[in-house]
Design an enzyme around this catalytic site. Structure first.
Site, PDB file in Angstrom:
ATOM      1  N   SER A  27     -15.850  -6.663 -40.392  1.00  0.00           N
ATOM      2  CA  SER A  27     -17.025  -7.309 -40.982  1.00  0.00           C
ATOM      3  C   SER A  27     -18.217  -7.369 -40.047  1.00  0.00           C
ATOM      4  O   SER A  27     -19.363  -7.430 -40.504  1.00  0.00           O
ATOM      5  CB  SER A  27     -16.673  -8.729 -41.437  1.00  0.00           C
ATOM      6  N   GLY A  60     -12.621  -7.861 -42.720  1.00  0.00           N
ATOM      7  CA  GLY A  60     -11.250  -8.352 -42.655  1.00  0.00           C
ATOM      8  C   GLY A  60     -10.233  -7.377 -42.106  1.00  0.00           C
ATOM      9  O   GLY A  60      -9.046  -7.704 -42.039  1.00  0.00           O
ATOM     10  N   ASN A  92      -9.975  -8.974 -35.700  1.00  0.00           N
ATOM     11  CA  ASN A  92      -8.889  -9.376 -36.604  1.00  0.00           C
ATOM     12  C   ASN A  92      -7.510  -8.930 -36.122  1.00  0.00           C
ATOM     13  O   ASN A  92      -6.544  -8.998 -36.892  1.00  0.00           O
ATOM     14  CB  ASN A  92      -9.140  -8.792 -38.003  1.00  0.00           C
ATOM     15  N   ASP A 210     -20.751 -19.127 -38.867  1.00  0.00           N
ATOM     16  CA  ASP A 210     -19.649 -19.290 -37.907  1.00  0.00           C
ATOM     17  C   ASP A 210     -20.063 -18.624 -36.603  1.00  0.00           C
ATOM     18  O   ASP A 210     -21.222 -18.243 -36.436  1.00  0.00           O
ATOM     19  CB  ASP A 210     -18.331 -18.705 -38.450  1.00  0.00           C
ATOM     20  N   HIS A 213     -20.059 -13.938 -37.332  1.00  0.00           N
ATOM     21  CA  HIS A 213     -20.845 -13.105 -38.241  1.00  0.00           C
ATOM     22  C   HIS A 213     -22.333 -13.357 -38.086  1.00  0.00           C
ATOM     23  O   HIS A 213     -22.791 -14.496 -38.162  1.00  0.00           O
ATOM     24  CB  HIS A 213     -20.401 -13.363 -39.683  1.00  0.00           C
TER      25      HIS A 213
END
Length: 253
Positions: A27, A60, A92, A210, A213
């Site tokens: 992402s 993701g 991830n 967050d 991102h």
């Protein structure tokens, strides 16, 4: 006359005319980023190059899940001789219990494996981050494509007045590149350099939801940092950096 010249150049230097940059990542690179007004840096790379960019990053994903879902297979199939492929994962890929379909075996050994348990109780054998990256790189090289291994971007986490040091996946990316002869871009440190110059107050505005991102403005800063790393590398892609790319801030690390 022009078409004849281009045809002659294509015959002399096959794979040069019509080159494309293809992106594989998560992402932090992907269109739409993590949602809610965020975006990935891959969406902003094209304005700094004179060849097109195809963004195949998917939110993701990890090196493992991008592999297991067949996304590397599809990208490799689409890649043409002379295409550049930037591979960047890590956000991830950390450990999870039960298995989340994304974690990699801990360590940097190509042959290292681990057996993990899913939420249904099934046992699954997984491999290390370098295993997944190296397999993609060597498959791309076999097609005549030009892979570039890039370390993950930093989170908005500071240690005093500077961005904190990178995690193990930054080192794993460098290891995978070294083993395969692929160009390595230390995207983590080039972004950290840019953020340290800008300062925490400004950088905080790049993270609306967050610490991972980026906003559109932040994504562009991250793209510029990749271009700076590219210009400081031995990659043939730097010959395709346009005048806007040549003007990105900061210097070589």
């Amino acid at each position: 006359m022009l078409s004849s010249i281009l045809f002659s150049l294509a015959c002399i230097v096959p794979g040069i005319v019509g080159q494309t940059v293809r992106l594989a990542g998560d992402s932090t690179m992907a269109q739409g980023g993590g949602g809610s007004g965020t975006d990935g840096w891959g969406q902003y790379l094209g304005q700094y190059l004179n060849i097109p960019v195809v963004n195949n990053a998917i939110a993701g994903r990890s090196a493992r899940s991008y592999t297991d879902e067949g996304r590397f297979t599809s990208l490799i199939s689409a890649a043409q001789r002379g295409d550049f492929v930037v591979i960047e994962f890590g956000h991830n890929d950390g450990t999870a219990s039960p298995d989340n379909g994304r974690q990699d075996a801990v360590g940097d050994g190509y042959d290292t494996t681990a057996t993990v348990t899913t939420s249904t109780g099934a046992q699954v054998v997984i491999h290390t981050f370098p295993f997944y990256i190296q397999n993609a790189v060597t498959a791309l090289q076999a097609k005549g494509a030009i892979p570039i291994v890039s370390s993950q971007t930093p989170d908005n986490i500071w240690s005093g007045n500077v961005i904190g040091a990178g995690n193990r996946f930054v080192g794993y990316a460098q290891t995978a590149a070294s083993r395969t002869g692929a160009t390595y871009i230390d995207h983590y440190d080039y972004v950290a350099q840019a953020y340290d110059v800008l300062g925490q107050t400004t950088v905080n505005t790049y993270y609306p939801i967050d610490h991972t991102h980026t906003s559109t403005t932040g994504a562009n800063v991250v793209a510029q940092a990749f271009v700076r790393g590219l210009l400081c590398s031995n990659s043939a892609l730097k010959s395709h950096v346009n005048s806007a790319g040549q003007a990105v801030p900061n210097g070589c690390l």
